[in-house]
Design a protein around this motif. Structure first.
Motif, PDB file in Angstrom:
ATOM      1  N   LYS B  89       0.822  -1.218   0.000  1.00  0.00           N
ATOM      2  CA  LYS B  89       0.000   0.000   0.000  1.00  0.00           C
ATOM      3  C   LYS B  89       0.850   1.260   0.000  1.00  0.00           C
ATOM      4  CE  LYS B  89      -3.877  -1.823   2.705  1.00  0.00           C
ATOM      5  NZ  LYS B  89      -4.563  -1.666   3.987  1.00  0.00           N
ATOM      6  N   THR B  90       2.129   1.144   0.369  1.00  0.00           N
ATOM      7  CA  THR B  90       2.910   2.360   0.594  1.00  0.00           C
ATOM      8  C   THR B  90       4.178   2.434  -0.252  1.00  0.00           C
ATOM      9  OG1 THR B  90       3.658   1.176   2.559  1.00  0.00           O
ATOM     10  CG2 THR B  90       2.178   3.014   2.919  1.00  0.00           C
ATOM     11  N   ALA B  91       4.464   1.375  -1.035  1.00  0.00           N
ATOM     12  CA  ALA B  91       5.692   1.382  -1.822  1.00  0.00           C
ATOM     13  C   ALA B  91       5.685   2.548  -2.798  1.00  0.00           C
ATOM     14  CB  ALA B  91       5.821   0.070  -2.590  1.00  0.00           C
ATOM     15  N   GLY B  92       6.855   3.134  -3.005  1.00  0.00           N
ATOM     16  CA  GLY B  92       6.974   4.214  -3.980  1.00  0.00           C
ATOM     17  C   GLY B  92       6.622   5.581  -3.419  1.00  0.00           C
ATOM     18  N   ARG B  93       6.243   5.659  -2.146  1.00  0.00           N
ATOM     19  CA  ARG B  93       5.871   6.952  -1.579  1.00  0.00           C
ATOM     20  C   ARG B  93       7.112   7.698  -1.098  1.00  0.00           C
ATOM     21  NH1 ARG B  93       0.717   8.524  -2.451  1.00  0.00           N
ATOM     22  NH2 ARG B  93       1.351  10.207  -1.058  1.00  0.00           N
ATOM     23  N   PRO B  94       7.113   9.020  -1.217  1.00  0.00           N
ATOM     24  CA  PRO B  94       8.185   9.782  -0.575  1.00  0.00           C
ATOM     25  C   PRO B  94       8.020   9.737   0.950  1.00  0.00           C
ATOM     26  CG  PRO B  94       6.624  11.250  -1.687  1.00  0.00           C
ATOM     27  CD  PRO B  94       6.179   9.857  -1.967  1.00  0.00           C
ATOM     28  N   VAL B  95       9.131   9.748   1.638  1.00  0.00           N
ATOM     29  CA  VAL B  95       9.088   9.756   3.105  1.00  0.00           C
ATOM     30  C   VAL B  95       9.969  10.881   3.626  1.00  0.00           C
ATOM     31  CG1 VAL B  95       8.642   7.290   3.351  1.00  0.00           C
ATOM     32  CG2 VAL B  95      10.995   8.103   3.298  1.00  0.00           C
ATOM     33  N   ILE B  96       9.709  11.266   4.869  1.00  0.00           N
ATOM     34  CA  ILE B  96      10.506  12.323   5.471  1.00  0.00           C
ATOM     35  C   ILE B  96      10.938  11.909   6.870  1.00  0.00           C
ATOM     36  CG2 ILE B  96       8.410  13.568   6.214  1.00  0.00           C
ATOM     37  CD1 ILE B  96      10.097  16.176   5.702  1.00  0.00           C
ATOM     38  N   PHE B  97      12.254  12.021   7.133  1.00  0.00           N
ATOM     39  CA  PHE B  97      12.761  11.702   8.464  1.00  0.00           C
ATOM     40  C   PHE B  97      12.464  12.841   9.426  1.00  0.00           C
ATOM     41  CE2 PHE B  97      15.126   8.499   6.173  1.00  0.00           C
ATOM     42  CZ  PHE B  97      15.125   7.447   7.077  1.00  0.00           C
ATOM     43  N   GLU B  98      12.594  12.562  10.706  1.00  0.00           N
ATOM     44  CA  GLU B  98      12.223  13.579  11.695  1.00  0.00           C
ATOM     45  C   GLU B  98      13.115  14.816  11.617  1.00  0.00           C
ATOM     46  OE1 GLU B  98      13.428  11.969  15.743  1.00  0.00           O
ATOM     47  OE2 GLU B  98      12.828  10.119  14.751  1.00  0.00           O
ATOM     48  N   ASN B  99      14.335  14.681  11.042  1.00  0.00           N
ATOM     49  CA  ASN B  99      15.194  15.864  10.911  1.00  0.00           C
ATOM     50  C   ASN B  99      15.014  16.556   9.553  1.00  0.00           C
ATOM     51  OD1 ASN B  99      16.365  13.989   9.266  1.00  0.00           O
ATOM     52  ND2 ASN B  99      18.436  14.199  10.088  1.00  0.00           N
ATOM     53  N   GLY B 100      14.020  16.103   8.782  1.00  0.00           N
ATOM     54  CA  GLY B 100      13.703  16.788   7.543  1.00  0.00           C
ATOM     55  C   GLY B 100      14.312  16.161   6.296  1.00  0.00           C
ATOM     56  N   VAL B 101      15.225  15.179   6.448  1.00  0.00           N
ATOM     57  CA  VAL B 101      15.812  14.514   5.281  1.00  0.00           C
ATOM     58  C   VAL B 101      14.728  13.715   4.560  1.00  0.00           C
ATOM     59  CG1 VAL B 101      17.425  12.697   4.543  1.00  0.00           C
ATOM     60  CG2 VAL B 101      18.121  14.393   6.245  1.00  0.00           C
ATOM     61  N   MET B 102      14.677  13.859   3.225  1.00  0.00           N
ATOM     62  CA  MET B 102      13.633  13.164   2.484  1.00  0.00           C
ATOM     63  C   MET B 102      14.195  11.982   1.707  1.00  0.00           C
ATOM     64  SD  MET B 102      10.990  16.120   1.293  1.00  0.00           S
ATOM     65  CE  MET B 102       9.844  14.890   0.716  1.00  0.00           C
ATOM     66  N   GLY B 103      13.328  11.052   1.365  1.00  0.00           N
ATOM     67  CA  GLY B 103      13.753   9.890   0.602  1.00  0.00           C
ATOM     68  C   GLY B 103      12.554   9.205  -0.020  1.00  0.00           C
ATOM     69  N   VAL B 104      12.814   8.051  -0.665  1.00  0.00           N
ATOM     70  CA  VAL B 104      11.735   7.286  -1.288  1.00  0.00           C
ATOM     71  C   VAL B 104      11.693   5.915  -0.633  1.00  0.00           C
ATOM     72  CG1 VAL B 104      10.846   6.370  -3.451  1.00  0.00           C
ATOM     73  CG2 VAL B 104      12.213   8.447  -3.462  1.00  0.00           C
ATOM     74  N   PHE B 105      10.471   5.461  -0.331  1.00  0.00           N
ATOM     75  CA  PHE B 105      10.298   4.132   0.263  1.00  0.00           C
ATOM     76  C   PHE B 105      10.167   3.117  -0.870  1.00  0.00           C
ATOM     77  CE2 PHE B 105       7.247   0.996   2.298  1.00  0.00           C
ATOM     78  CZ  PHE B 105       8.236   0.361   3.051  1.00  0.00           C
ATOM     79  N   VAL B 106      11.082   2.148  -0.905  1.00  0.00           N
ATOM     80  CA  VAL B 106      11.113   1.185  -2.001  1.00  0.00           C
ATOM     81  C   VAL B 106      10.864  -0.219  -1.457  1.00  0.00           C
ATOM     82  CG1 VAL B 106      12.453   0.338  -3.952  1.00  0.00           C
ATOM     83  CG2 VAL B 106      12.856   2.647  -3.091  1.00  0.00           C
ATOM     84  N   ALA B 107       9.962  -0.950  -2.109  1.00  0.00           N
ATOM     85  CA  ALA B 107       9.665  -2.310  -1.669  1.00  0.00           C
ATOM     86  C   ALA B 107      10.276  -3.303  -2.652  1.00  0.00           C
ATOM     87  CB  ALA B 107       8.158  -2.517  -1.589  1.00  0.00           C
ATOM     88  N   GLY B 108      10.724  -4.451  -2.162  1.00  0.00           N
ATOM     89  CA  GLY B 108      11.247  -5.494  -3.033  1.00  0.00           C
ATOM     90  C   GLY B 108      10.120  -6.125  -3.837  1.00  0.00           C
ATOM     91  N   LYS B 109      10.472  -7.055  -4.720  1.00  0.00           N
ATOM     92  CA  LYS B 109       9.477  -7.705  -5.579  1.00  0.00           C
ATOM     93  C   LYS B 109       8.377  -8.387  -4.770  1.00  0.00           C
ATOM     94  CE  LYS B 109      11.699  -8.808  -9.887  1.00  0.00           C
ATOM     95  NZ  LYS B 109      12.925  -9.549 -10.139  1.00  0.00           N
ATOM     96  N   GLU B 110       8.806  -9.068  -3.705  1.00  0.00           N
ATOM     97  CA  GLU B 110       7.821  -9.826  -2.925  1.00  0.00           C
ATOM     98  C   GLU B 110       7.121  -8.959  -1.892  1.00  0.00           C
ATOM     99  OE1 GLU B 110       9.372 -13.543  -1.419  1.00  0.00           O
ATOM    100  OE2 GLU B 110      10.492 -13.778  -3.285  1.00  0.00           O
ATOM    101  N   GLN B 111       7.519  -7.704  -1.813  1.00  0.00           N
ATOM    102  CA  GLN B 111       6.914  -6.745  -0.897  1.00  0.00           C
ATOM    103  C   GLN B 111       6.960  -7.217   0.548  1.00  0.00           C
ATOM    104  OE1 GLN B 111       3.148  -5.722  -2.814  1.00  0.00           O
ATOM    105  NE2 GLN B 111       4.326  -4.190  -3.915  1.00  0.00           N
ATOM    106  N   LYS B 112       8.089  -7.877   0.877  1.00  0.00           N
ATOM    107  CA  LYS B 112       8.308  -8.242   2.278  1.00  0.00           C
ATOM    108  C   LYS B 112       8.993  -7.062   2.947  1.00  0.00           C
ATOM    109  CE  LYS B 112      10.676 -11.925   1.996  1.00  0.00           C
ATOM    110  NZ  LYS B 112      11.324 -13.177   1.783  1.00  0.00           N
ATOM    111  N   MET B 113       8.626  -6.812   4.210  1.00  0.00           N
ATOM    112  CA  MET B 113       9.194  -5.671   4.918  1.00  0.00           C
ATOM    113  C   MET B 113      10.721  -5.770   4.978  1.00  0.00           C
ATOM    114  SD  MET B 113       7.723  -3.016   6.023  1.00  0.00           S
ATOM    115  CE  MET B 113       8.849  -1.696   6.376  1.00  0.00           C
TER     116      MET B 113
END
Lengths: 344, 320
Positions: B89-113
């Motif tokens: 449900k959340t793969a591919g979304r941008p994320v933001i760390f508590e200090n403001g650094v941003m990134g992208v959340f990437v899921a593997g093929k099997e979408q295992k955490m």
């Protein structure tokens, strides 16, 4: 055993799924003549108390859960079929083609609808049916069903009790009305005797859900010790070795890390001394009964577990043996009468 | 509604790290409470005095998110889930760390955490660890907007509940009970804040204002709860079976005041009342739920009519 059977037949006629115990009236009436006082608490427990003849006596709490497994209405579709989810304790295995009762404005009989095998593919026939694919048919069209039943109404199995041969009884909710019947029978035995302990009996709510009733009751009563009466698996074709006990074997005394050695030893001693048939049941990890909640409540409560063997648990045709119920009743009355556990 | 909600959602608060949203809510409610304080776990508690039983109303402030567990040689941040994060449900979304650094959340093929990671664009491990620290939480970046009658945003679970509780405090006139409004912490990781707050307050009745799953969209939950049909009165979820008296009280009040309601039976998930019910001699509990679509994804949808109905019913209960 006639006394036990009478209690059991009355109790199994009640509709008490987890969380709906507070609407009950008749169980309180069965308990009232056997104790000094009875009350119902906010979460649905029925608590009865008989005070000891002596001042400063220890408090013992005997617990048997009153609730039974149940389902809950989630939606009523346009064809009038009732969709449902597990309220507490139900497995989809025991459900297809069951006869059920939906407690709405009126109590409605219904059946769990299933597709005839003719209409299933070979693949589908091999697989168990998921609960969310089952529906209940009460016969009425959608608008009548919607008038009588609301989302959130509970559903239970409809079967009452019936006698089988050889002191055996079949029915729904023997888990754990058998335990409740045992406590009522024990109180009848103790009626003419003075008690060495303050005796609190709890017919607890919500065991099939989370054990909230027993936990709340233990907090309120603050017992010095507790014994839980519940069911264990009865031997039948295919039960794994060591996990089930033959019907008629007597009282099954639990041994587990969470249970108190002093209570367990004393139960065993009483069974030996008064020649009451018994078996020991070693349990690793959680017992899956209210003992888990009671033993870890407050500062810790020394707790024992006595079980009644029961076949086909959580179905509409559970089978128990009255001789086992009698053995548990005898064991408890001796245990309470002799003042409970000894600590050296 | 939308502006306040935007403010609430923009204050990120992954479970265990709710301070920013807590201090914002505190500012909002100070003029409307007799006493406002925080406990050791970070629960924010507002008291409104009144004659009558002690009523505790909870809305959890925390949201699901991710926590950095280590950075690999190439500088990708490996993560654990905080609460019920579903990679599908959340793969591919941008994320933001508590200090403001941003990134992208990437899921593997099997979408295992265990295969998931956050890419912050670091050169290597050293570069990554110079920009974020192990143990920092990251939340999903979201937008908050309206479309027709619907409100769309991430973390509606449960800022929308916080919004209702804040509004109830603001609009409440004649409080007929000893009202404890509790903005709880750590609900998504096991109903933990509610447990200690409930112990301290020892209420007679506890209510939770939280979201519920709706069944009114393709592949929705198997439930009758729908957007726009009113406040959903909780009957049961995995954590609690609600007290019949509370359910009846709420339903009677709604009928009398003409507030639209529906019933809510949830096969999965739980809420704060699950742990409060078990305290002491037992507490009578109930739930006012706002149905949402796409729960625990980074973008959820609710209906403003349900939000208004929930506030109205809560007020009616507190003033009865």
């Amino acid at each position: 055993m006639k006394n036990l059977q009478n209690y059991l037949f009355k109790l199994c006629g009640e509709c008490l799924p987890s969380g709906f115990e507070r609407e009950e009236k008749s169980v309180e009436a069965l308990l009232a003549p056997l104790v000094d006082e009875v009350h119902k608490d906010s979460c649905g427990n029925i608590i009865g108390c008989r005070k000891s003849a002596f001042g400063n006596a220890k408090k013992i709490m005997l617990d048997a859960h009153l609730d039974e497994i149940g389902l809950m209405v989630t939606k009523i579709d346009d064809a009038g079929f009732i969709h449902f989810t597990n309220l507490a304790g139900f497995s989809p295995i025991a459900l297809p083609a069951s006869s059920v009762m939906v407690k709405g404005k009126r109590n409605l009989s219904g059946v769990v609808a299933t597709l005839p095998p003719h209409l299933l593919s070979a693949e589908e026939r091999k697989k168990p049916i998921e609960m969310k694919k089952m529906v209940i048919d009460v016969g009425y069209p959608a608008e009548t069903v919607r008038e009588l039943i609301k989302v959130g109404d509970p559903i239970i199995l409809r079967q009452g009790c019936a006698e089988l041969l050889n002191d055996r009884i079949t029915g729904k909710a023997l888990d754990n009305r058998a335990g409740v019947a045992v406590i009522l029978d024990m109180l009848t035995t103790l009626q003419k005797m003075p008690l060495a302990m303050d005796l609190y009996v709890v017919f607890s709510a919500g065991e099939e859900f989370s054990g909230f009733g027993a936990l709340n009751a233990a907090m309120e009563i603050a017992p010095d010790e507790a014994v839980v009466i519940d069911v264990t698996h009865g031997e039948s074709g295919g039960t794994p070795r060591g996990k089930a006990f033959p019907l008629g074997c007597g009282a099954v005394i639990g041994v587990a890390p969470i249970l108190s050695g002093a209570v367990t030893d004393r139960l065993k001693e009483m069974a030996k001394q008064y020649v009451i048939p018994y078996e020991m049941e070693p349990i690793n990890g959680r017992t899956g009964t209210n003992s888990d909640q009671i033993a870890t409540s407050r500062c810790g409560v020394p707790t024992g577990l006595v079980s009644i063997p029961l076949r086909y648990m959580h179905s509409g045709c559970e089978v128990a043996d009255l001789k086992d119920l009698k053995a548990v009743s005898d064991l408890l009355s001796r245990y309470v009468n002799r003042g409970g556990a000894r600590y050296e | 509604m939308i502006n306040q909600l935007k403010e609430l959602v923009s204050k990120k608060s992954v479970s265990g790290n709710e301070r920013v949203v807590a201090s914002y809510i505190k500012e909002q409610i100070l003029p409307y409470a007799d006493k406002v304080y925080e406990d050791a776990l970070g629960n924010l508690i507002a008291v409104r005095r009144g004659e009558g039983p002690k009523v505790m109303v909870m809305a959890h402030m925390d949201e699901i998110g991710l926590v950095a567990t280590f950075a690999d040689d190439k500088g990708f941040i490996r993560v654990s889930a905080v609460g019920g994060v579903h990679p599908q449900k959340t793969a591919g979304r941008p994320v933001i760390f508590e200090n403001g650094v941003m990134g992208v959340f990437v899921a593997g093929k099997e979408q295992k955490m265990s295969d998931c990671y956050i890419d912050i664009g670091a050169k290597d491990q050293r570069d990554a660890l110079s920009r974020i620290e192990i143990g920092m939480t990251a939340s999903f970046v979201t937008e908050t907007f309206e479309t027709g009658e619907k409100i769309v945003s991430g973390a509606l679970d449960n800022r929308i509940g916080c919004f209702c509780l804040i509004e109830a405090l603001k609009r409440l006139k004649n409080c007929s009970c000893e009202f404890y409004a509790v903005f709880t912490v750590q609900e998504e990781v096991g109903l933990r804040g509610a447990k200690v707050s409930g112990f301290e307050i020892a209420p007679e009745v506890a209510l939770a204002v939280d979201v519920t799953l709706s069944g009114d969209h393709p592949e929705g939950a198997d439930t009758s709860a729908s957007l726009g049909k009113g406040c959903a009165i909780k009957m049961r979820d995995r954590s609690a079976i609600c007290s019949r008296e509370v359910v009846e009280d709420l339903e009677n009040l709604a009928a009398r005041k003409g507030i639209p309601i529906q019933r809510d039976v949830l096969s999965s998930g739980g809420t704060d009342i699950g742990s409060v019910q078990l305290l002491g001699k037992g507490v009578q509990v109930g739930g006012l739920s706002i149905p949402i679509r796409y729960c625990h994804s980074a973008i959820e949808m609710a209906d403003r009519k349900d939000v208004e109905a929930t506030i109205a019913l809560l007020l009616a209960y507190l003033e009865k």
